[in-house]
Write an enzyme that holds these catalytic residues in place. Sequence first.
Site, PDB file in Angstrom:
ATOM      1  N   SER A  98       0.804  -1.217   0.095  1.00  0.00           N
ATOM      2  CA  SER A  98       0.289   0.074   0.253  1.00  0.00           C
ATOM      3  C   SER A  98       0.886   1.333  -0.076  1.00  0.00           C
ATOM      4  O   SER A  98       0.203   2.295  -0.213  1.00  0.00           O
ATOM      5  CB  SER A  98      -1.057   0.185   1.121  1.00  0.00           C
ATOM      6  OG  SER A  98      -2.217  -0.604   0.893  1.00  0.00           O
ATOM      7  N   ALA A 156     -14.412 -12.636  -2.262  1.00  0.00           N
ATOM      8  CA  ALA A 156     -13.918 -14.039  -2.674  1.00  0.00           C
ATOM      9  C   ALA A 156     -13.185 -14.115  -4.166  1.00  0.00           C
ATOM     10  O   ALA A 156     -12.283 -14.876  -4.134  1.00  0.00           O
ATOM     11  CB  ALA A 156     -14.855 -15.085  -2.423  1.00  0.00           C
ATOM     12  N   TYR A 194     -10.770   2.596   5.422  1.00  0.00           N
ATOM     13  CA  TYR A 194      -9.745   2.160   4.375  1.00  0.00           C
ATOM     14  C   TYR A 194     -10.392   1.178   3.233  1.00  0.00           C
ATOM     15  O   TYR A 194     -11.149   0.185   3.519  1.00  0.00           O
ATOM     16  CB  TYR A 194      -8.832   1.493   5.170  1.00  0.00           C
ATOM     17  CG  TYR A 194      -7.301   1.369   4.454  1.00  0.00           C
ATOM     18  CD1 TYR A 194      -6.362   2.117   4.608  1.00  0.00           C
ATOM     19  CD2 TYR A 194      -7.394   0.359   3.323  1.00  0.00           C
ATOM     20  CE1 TYR A 194      -5.247   2.352   4.009  1.00  0.00           C
ATOM     21  CE2 TYR A 194      -6.164   0.255   2.619  1.00  0.00           C
ATOM     22  CZ  TYR A 194      -5.083   1.232   3.015  1.00  0.00           C
ATOM     23  OH  TYR A 194      -3.872   1.243   2.059  1.00  0.00           O
ATOM     24  N   SER A 195     -10.202   1.734   1.975  1.00  0.00           N
ATOM     25  CA  SER A 195     -10.853   1.165   0.978  1.00  0.00           C
ATOM     26  C   SER A 195      -9.902   0.906  -0.175  1.00  0.00           C
ATOM     27  O   SER A 195      -9.667   2.030  -1.088  1.00  0.00           O
ATOM     28  CB  SER A 195     -12.137   1.725   0.428  1.00  0.00           C
ATOM     29  OG  SER A 195     -12.540   1.195  -0.502  1.00  0.00           O
ATOM     30  N   ASN A 196      -9.424  -0.313  -0.626  1.00  0.00           N
ATOM     31  CA  ASN A 196      -8.657  -0.313  -1.804  1.00  0.00           C
ATOM     32  C   ASN A 196      -9.509  -0.155  -2.949  1.00  0.00           C
ATOM     33  O   ASN A 196      -8.757   0.325  -4.023  1.00  0.00           O
ATOM     34  CB  ASN A 196      -8.189  -1.761  -1.696  1.00  0.00           C
ATOM     35  CG  ASN A 196      -6.911  -1.966  -0.750  1.00  0.00           C
ATOM     36  OD1 ASN A 196      -5.699  -1.355  -0.470  1.00  0.00           O
ATOM     37  ND2 ASN A 196      -7.184  -2.744   0.436  1.00  0.00           N
ATOM     38  N   GLY A 353       2.595  -1.030   4.030  1.00  0.00           N
ATOM     39  CA  GLY A 353       2.179  -2.006   2.950  1.00  0.00           C
ATOM     40  C   GLY A 353       2.221  -3.212   3.454  1.00  0.00           C
ATOM     41  O   GLY A 353       3.031  -3.523   3.954  1.00  0.00           O
TER      42      GLY A 353
END
Length: 417
Positions: A98, A156, A194-196, A353
């Site tokens: 990250s 998934a 937190y959002s990728n 990260g």
Amino acid sequence: MRSRLLRTVTASALTVSLAVAAAFPAAAAATPSAAWSGTEARRAQLQQLARKLVDAGAPGVIVRVDDGRGRPVEIAEQATWTRRDHLLKVGDEFRMGSNTKTMMATLVLQLVAEGKLALTDPVERWLPGKVPNGKAITLRMLLNHTSGLFDYTEDAAVRPSILGKDRRRWTPAELLAVGVKHDPLSAPGTEWSYSNTGYAAIGAVLERVTGRSLADLVRDRIARPLGLNHTYFATDSTWRGPHAHGYELDAAHMPPSVPAEFRHFAGARRNGHVDVSGNAPGWGGAAGAVVSTTQDWARFSTALTSGKLLPAAQLAQMRTTVPVDPRQPDGPGYGLGIQTGPTPCGTFWGHDGGMPGYLTTSVTDRTGSRTATVLISTEFWSEFGGAPKIAKAAQALQSAVICTMFGKPVPAAAHAG
């Protein structure tokens, strides 16, 4: 509580600041030793802590600390059993996870400075129909994790890639589609989460606006201008130079706390571990696919925080933070692809990260004159727990590294670790 593995592109944004704070009960009382002033003495202190971390179960550790006053301290320690695969060196490439977000935010802010983007732009403007409620979600919200978007790494469909069993080349648009098929976690701009997925959207915007790939943008706007010869955006499992091998415990040796669906990594078996360094990191995308070295990342961090990569106005925007925990408005904060937090030795800026086999912490001071990076060549212990010895030793090392970066004595608590 959501598992950290399900956000596996990152070690929690609180990791550095909370770990450091927890390790400092004796920091205020610590006093410089007679040997403190010497670089070799500081190196010996950190090497001892790195060795303790390896003895606690970490396959390898790389440390680089530059306090801005002389020659950096560089350390590489590894478990004996890993030597059949490679001899770990400070200059080895590794997956930044990250920390990639800091580079993505830099690219966005460069385009803002050029008048090609605005932080107030709704994502709908650039990705029409791709993000539900996209008219209410701005680029700023994507960058500082206040978009409310569900994190795609919890789906998934991405799990086989995380475990190295699916080697597909994910595009930003594909990762974004995985995330937005879920309901949002909150209304845009109302809370930090937190959002990728937000960075998958950023990656798609960057490619749409420039007409170029993220790999090309990282190369031409950051790596080449700064002479970062071992820094690149990875789209597959290929390494370009000597690299640190990353490992995770094999299924038989994982702690009972790890669910069955996360126990089986692809890769060669080694001494109760799996070598995951050949697995593709492309599922990290704009949220976590960059590869670098300690030296390269220090140069990038210095260039960024000293204003070489961004004009003053955009750097100020990057440093405009929101609280990670609303109950601690003066605690850890998250800006645009960068995080900050107070410690008894000084306030750091940087990121961390996590990607299977690689856990990194990279920090600097506000001016960029001081930098530090720690790589631990295993990451799973930080997701589901079950490795208290590694956690304690890692906390002690990270705390000592940050104090060394600020030119402060290593706290007594770290020596005890």
